[in-house]
Scaffold this motif. Structure first.
Motif, PDB file in Angstrom:
ATOM      1  N   PHE A   1      54.092  56.985  46.237  1.00 38.42           N
ATOM      2  CA  PHE A   1      53.578  58.255  45.708  1.00 38.42           C
ATOM      3  C   PHE A   1      52.054  58.302  45.811  1.00 38.42           C
ATOM      4  CE2 PHE A   1      57.636  57.772  43.376  1.00 38.42           C
ATOM      5  CZ  PHE A   1      58.232  58.971  43.727  1.00 38.42           C
ATOM      6  N   GLU A   2      51.417  57.185  45.539  1.00 42.07           N
ATOM      7  CA  GLU A   2      49.960  57.137  45.597  1.00 42.07           C
ATOM      8  C   GLU A   2      49.464  57.379  47.018  1.00 42.07           C
ATOM      9  OE1 GLU A   2      47.316  53.479  44.618  1.00 42.07           O
ATOM     10  OE2 GLU A   2      47.586  54.584  42.736  1.00 42.07           O
ATOM     11  N   ALA A   3      50.171  56.824  47.996  1.00 42.37           N
ATOM     12  CA  ALA A   3      49.774  57.022  49.390  1.00 42.37           C
ATOM     13  C   ALA A   3      49.842  58.492  49.779  1.00 42.37           C
ATOM     14  CB  ALA A   3      50.657  56.189  50.317  1.00 42.37           C
ATOM     15  N   LEU A   4      50.878  59.188  49.316  1.00 37.55           N
ATOM     16  CA  LEU A   4      51.016  60.610  49.642  1.00 37.55           C
ATOM     17  C   LEU A   4      49.937  61.455  48.981  1.00 37.55           C
ATOM     18  CD1 LEU A   4      54.851  61.352  49.439  1.00 37.55           C
ATOM     19  CD2 LEU A   4      53.429  61.374  51.489  1.00 37.55           C
ATOM     20  N   THR A   5      49.650  61.177  47.719  1.00 33.96           N
ATOM     21  CA  THR A   5      48.776  62.055  46.946  1.00 33.96           C
ATOM     22  C   THR A   5      47.303  61.658  46.999  1.00 33.96           C
ATOM     23  OG1 THR A   5      49.171  60.770  44.918  1.00 33.96           O
ATOM     24  CG2 THR A   5      50.635  62.649  45.363  1.00 33.96           C
ATOM     25  N   GLN A   6      47.017  60.399  47.373  1.00 28.17           N
ATOM     26  CA  GLN A   6      45.632  59.950  47.439  1.00 28.17           C
ATOM     27  C   GLN A   6      45.208  59.530  48.837  1.00 28.17           C
ATOM     28  OE1 GLN A   6      44.521  57.187  44.315  1.00 28.17           O
ATOM     29  NE2 GLN A   6      46.002  58.073  42.898  1.00 28.17           N
ATOM     30  N   GLY A   7      46.172  59.237  49.687  1.00 33.57           N
ATOM     31  CA  GLY A   7      45.847  58.873  51.060  1.00 33.57           C
ATOM     32  C   GLY A   7      46.181  57.441  51.377  1.00 33.57           C
ATOM     33  N   LEU A   8      46.228  57.168  52.648  1.00 33.07           N
ATOM     34  CA  LEU A   8      46.536  55.836  53.153  1.00 33.07           C
ATOM     35  C   LEU A   8      45.359  55.366  53.988  1.00 33.07           C
ATOM     36  CD1 LEU A   8      48.989  53.910  53.023  1.00 33.07           C
ATOM     37  CD2 LEU A   8      49.673  54.796  55.252  1.00 33.07           C
ATOM     38  N   ALA A   9      44.819  54.221  53.643  1.00 32.87           N
ATOM     39  CA  ALA A   9      43.614  53.736  54.299  1.00 32.87           C
ATOM     40  C   ALA A   9      43.899  53.240  55.716  1.00 32.87           C
ATOM     41  CB  ALA A   9      42.995  52.605  53.477  1.00 32.87           C
TER      42      ALA A   9
ATOM     43  N   PRO B   1      40.313  40.663  43.211  1.00 33.38           N
ATOM     44  CA  PRO B   1      41.081  40.486  41.967  1.00 33.38           C
ATOM     45  C   PRO B   1      41.703  41.776  41.457  1.00 33.38           C
ATOM     46  CG  PRO B   1      38.708  40.273  41.572  1.00 33.38           C
ATOM     47  CD  PRO B   1      38.902  40.276  43.051  1.00 33.38           C
ATOM     48  N   ASP B   2      40.994  42.901  41.604  1.00 34.07           N
ATOM     49  CA  ASP B   2      41.529  44.163  41.087  1.00 34.07           C
ATOM     50  C   ASP B   2      42.771  44.595  41.862  1.00 34.07           C
ATOM     51  OD1 ASP B   2      39.558  44.272  39.193  1.00 34.07           O
ATOM     52  OD2 ASP B   2      38.233  45.560  40.377  1.00 34.07           O
ATOM     53  N   ALA B   3      42.693  44.539  43.199  1.00 35.81           N
ATOM     54  CA  ALA B   3      43.842  44.931  44.018  1.00 35.81           C
ATOM     55  C   ALA B   3      45.024  43.999  43.771  1.00 35.81           C
ATOM     56  CB  ALA B   3      43.469  44.925  45.496  1.00 35.81           C
ATOM     57  N   THR B   4      44.756  42.710  43.623  1.00 34.47           N
ATOM     58  CA  THR B   4      45.827  41.743  43.381  1.00 34.47           C
ATOM     59  C   THR B   4      46.529  42.021  42.063  1.00 34.47           C
ATOM     60  OG1 THR B   4      44.586  40.079  44.636  1.00 34.47           O
ATOM     61  CG2 THR B   4      46.361  39.284  43.212  1.00 34.47           C
ATOM     62  N   ALA B   5      45.767  42.390  41.052  1.00 38.87           N
ATOM     63  CA  ALA B   5      46.348  42.667  39.730  1.00 38.87           C
ATOM     64  C   ALA B   5      47.270  43.876  39.758  1.00 38.87           C
ATOM     65  CB  ALA B   5      45.230  42.873  38.714  1.00 38.87           C
TER      66      ALA B   5
ATOM     67  N   LEU C   1      40.489  37.517  54.907  1.00 42.08           N
ATOM     68  CA  LEU C   1      40.187  36.516  55.928  1.00 42.08           C
ATOM     69  C   LEU C   1      39.586  37.155  57.177  1.00 42.08           C
ATOM     70  CD1 LEU C   1      43.420  34.310  55.720  1.00 42.08           C
ATOM     71  CD2 LEU C   1      41.119  33.635  54.979  1.00 42.08           C
ATOM     72  N   GLN C   2      40.132  38.322  57.569  1.00 41.73           N
ATOM     73  CA  GLN C   2      39.694  38.976  58.800  1.00 41.73           C
ATOM     74  C   GLN C   2      38.301  39.574  58.674  1.00 41.73           C
ATOM     75  OE1 GLN C   2      41.553  39.122  61.711  1.00 41.73           O
ATOM     76  NE2 GLN C   2      39.785  40.051  62.717  1.00 41.73           N
ATOM     77  N   THR C   3      38.009  40.185  57.524  1.00 43.00           N
ATOM     78  CA  THR C   3      36.773  40.972  57.403  1.00 43.00           C
ATOM     79  C   THR C   3      35.757  40.423  56.404  1.00 43.00           C
ATOM     80  OG1 THR C   3      37.595  42.398  55.618  1.00 43.00           O
ATOM     81  CG2 THR C   3      38.155  43.035  57.883  1.00 43.00           C
ATOM     82  N   GLY C   4      36.225  39.561  55.497  1.00 42.87           N
ATOM     83  CA  GLY C   4      35.336  39.104  54.431  1.00 42.87           C
ATOM     84  C   GLY C   4      35.127  40.146  53.355  1.00 42.87           C
ATOM     85  N   GLN C   5      35.867  41.271  53.429  1.00 47.13           N
ATOM     86  CA  GLN C   5      35.736  42.352  52.461  1.00 47.13           C
ATOM     87  C   GLN C   5      37.028  42.508  51.657  1.00 47.13           C
ATOM     88  OE1 GLN C   5      33.899  46.071  53.904  1.00 47.13           O
ATOM     89  NE2 GLN C   5      33.798  45.079  55.916  1.00 47.13           N
ATOM     90  N   PRO C   6      36.923  43.044  50.459  1.00 49.43           N
ATOM     91  CA  PRO C   6      38.145  43.310  49.687  1.00 49.43           C
ATOM     92  C   PRO C   6      38.925  44.462  50.292  1.00 49.43           C
ATOM     93  CG  PRO C   6      36.234  44.198  48.546  1.00 49.43           C
ATOM     94  CD  PRO C   6      35.705  43.400  49.712  1.00 49.43           C
ATOM     95  N   ILE C   7      40.227  44.420  50.164  1.00 48.33           N
ATOM     96  CA  ILE C   7      41.051  45.505  50.690  1.00 48.33           C
ATOM     97  C   ILE C   7      40.712  46.820  50.003  1.00 48.33           C
ATOM     98  CG2 ILE C   7      43.001  45.243  49.084  1.00 48.33           C
ATOM     99  CD1 ILE C   7      44.870  45.625  51.516  1.00 48.33           C
ATOM    100  N   SER C   8      40.223  46.753  48.769  1.00 48.57           N
ATOM    101  CA  SER C   8      39.849  47.962  48.030  1.00 48.57           C
ATOM    102  C   SER C   8      38.768  48.755  48.747  1.00 48.57           C
ATOM    103  CB  SER C   8      39.357  47.602  46.626  1.00 48.57           C
ATOM    104  OG  SER C   8      40.341  46.905  45.904  1.00 48.57           O
TER     105      SER C   8
ATOM    106  N   PHE D   1      38.508  49.291  51.872  1.00 53.42           N
ATOM    107  CA  PHE D   1      39.155  50.134  52.884  1.00 53.42           C
ATOM    108  C   PHE D   1      40.012  51.202  52.222  1.00 53.42           C
ATOM    109  CE2 PHE D   1      38.269  46.060  54.855  1.00 53.42           C
ATOM    110  CZ  PHE D   1      37.689  46.433  56.051  1.00 53.42           C
ATOM    111  N   GLN D   2      40.681  50.836  51.126  1.00 54.31           N
ATOM    112  CA  GLN D   2      41.549  51.784  50.437  1.00 54.31           C
ATOM    113  C   GLN D   2      40.769  52.937  49.835  1.00 54.31           C
ATOM    114  OE1 GLN D   2      43.435  49.011  47.776  1.00 54.31           O
ATOM    115  NE2 GLN D   2      45.201  48.719  49.130  1.00 54.31           N
ATOM    116  N   ALA D   3      39.491  52.717  49.550  1.00 52.22           N
ATOM    117  CA  ALA D   3      38.676  53.775  48.949  1.00 52.22           C
ATOM    118  C   ALA D   3      38.382  54.909  49.935  1.00 52.22           C
ATOM    119  CB  ALA D   3      37.369  53.190  48.431  1.00 52.22           C
ATOM    120  N   LYS D   4      38.528  54.623  51.234  1.00 54.00           N
ATOM    121  CA  LYS D   4      38.212  55.623  52.264  1.00 54.00           C
ATOM    122  C   LYS D   4      39.496  56.321  52.703  1.00 54.00           C
ATOM    123  CE  LYS D   4      34.559  52.502  53.861  1.00 54.00           C
ATOM    124  NZ  LYS D   4      34.108  51.607  54.954  1.00 54.00           N
TER     125      LYS D   4
END
Length: 310
Positions: free
Chosen positions: A108-116, A149-153, A171-178, A180-183
């Protein structure tokens, strides 16, 4: 999506909360078709254990994305979103109303907020993630918490596929998945959907969970899981992690008694429901809550809240 159509109905709620019967009654009332938004009900091998609507329940109401994946496959949120959007368009083209129902909050979140848009993961990174996963589930979660930590929780405890995704991105980017998800951009515009969340007293929900699992056992859940276990699939596959499957597999192999396996499955389901309740409370704020009265939800309350003449 075309604003000339009435809004898509999104019906979320925890497991065993009565969403199936409500969605069927709603579909009959608004000339709707039902789209599955439950990650385990996608799998053909899990008819009973996932509480997928049976043939009698589906009679007369078109149902979509139920039992469409093999247990050997790894479905993803991205795949589900693409399929769901296609079904929404097809249903609307027939002049009917899409009703999405399930308990997978990320859908539901992917539909209403988007998919990164996520970066490609190299074979070297996958090999590093494999090595971490081989060290055990807790090592995988620990690594995920270090990256984000936030995404994992926010990930359900048994959803190792998404935990691993956090690790791979880190591992790939050195960045949190969050990051990317914010965009993201919503895939359904705010005026193109109306959402409801089934709310239910926890004690009543737990009672319903236990009764439903007893019915699953009577309906042949053990034989269903025995057939699945006979395929000897990777135990890390999502279908093999479905609530009820691991303890019943353990009973079939003699590691647990049947009674202990059933008790464990019920406990796992209660814990899952508790996590779902927390998700919907924290992540689906502002949506009308549908509460139980005398063991059911009044369909008239839902209709009155649609507010579009349905």
């Amino acid at each position: 999506m075309n604003g000339a159509h009435p809004p898509v109905i999104l019906l979320a709620g925890p497991t065993a909360s009565g969403k199936t019967s409500l969605s069927i009654a709603l579909a009959k009332t608004v000339d709707g078709e039902i789209i599955n938004a439950d990650s385990m009900q996608l799998y053909a091998d899990l008819q009973i254990v996932s509480a997928r609507p049976d043939a009698g329940e589906q009679a007369g109401i078109p149902h979509h994305l139920f039992g469409v994946c093999d247990a050997a496959e790894r479905s993803s949120t991205g795949w589900w979103v693409r399929e769901a959007l296609d079904r929404i368009s097809e249903i609307r083209a027939r002049g009917r109303r899409p009703i999405l129902v399930g308990g997978t909050g990320l859908y539901f979140e992917a539909l209403t907020q988007g998919l990164a848009a996520m970066p490609e993961i190299s074979s070297e990174t996958r090999a590093r993630a494999d090595a971490i996963a081989a060290a055990g589930d807790e090592k995988l979660r620990e690594t995920a918490r270090r990256f984000d930590p936030d995404a994992t929780a926010r990930v359900e405890a048994n959803d190792l596929q998404r935990i691993r995704r956090i690790v791979e991105i880190g591992l790939q980017t050195g960045q949190p998945i969050s990051a990317f998800q914010a965009k993201t951009t919503p895939l359904l515009s705010p005026g193109d959907w109306t959402g409801f969340v089934v709310d239910i007293d926890r004690a009543e929900l737990y009672r319903r969970i236990e009764q439903r699992f007893d019915r699953m056992i009577d309906a042949g859940a053990i034989d269903e899981v025995r057939a699945l276990a006979a395929r000897k699939l990777d135990s890390a596959l999502p279908a093999m992690k479905a609530i009820g499957v691991p303890p019943l597999v353990a009973a079939i192999s003699g590691e647990l008694s049947t009674d202990d396996a059933i008790a464990q499955a019920k406990q796992d389901s209660r814990r899952y429901a508790k996590r779902q309740l927390t998700w919907f409370r924290n992540r689906m704020t502002g949506r009308p809550r549908l509460t139980f009265q005398d063991g059911q939800i009044d369909i008239d309350i839902v209709i009155s809240r649609l507010g579009d003449g349905s």
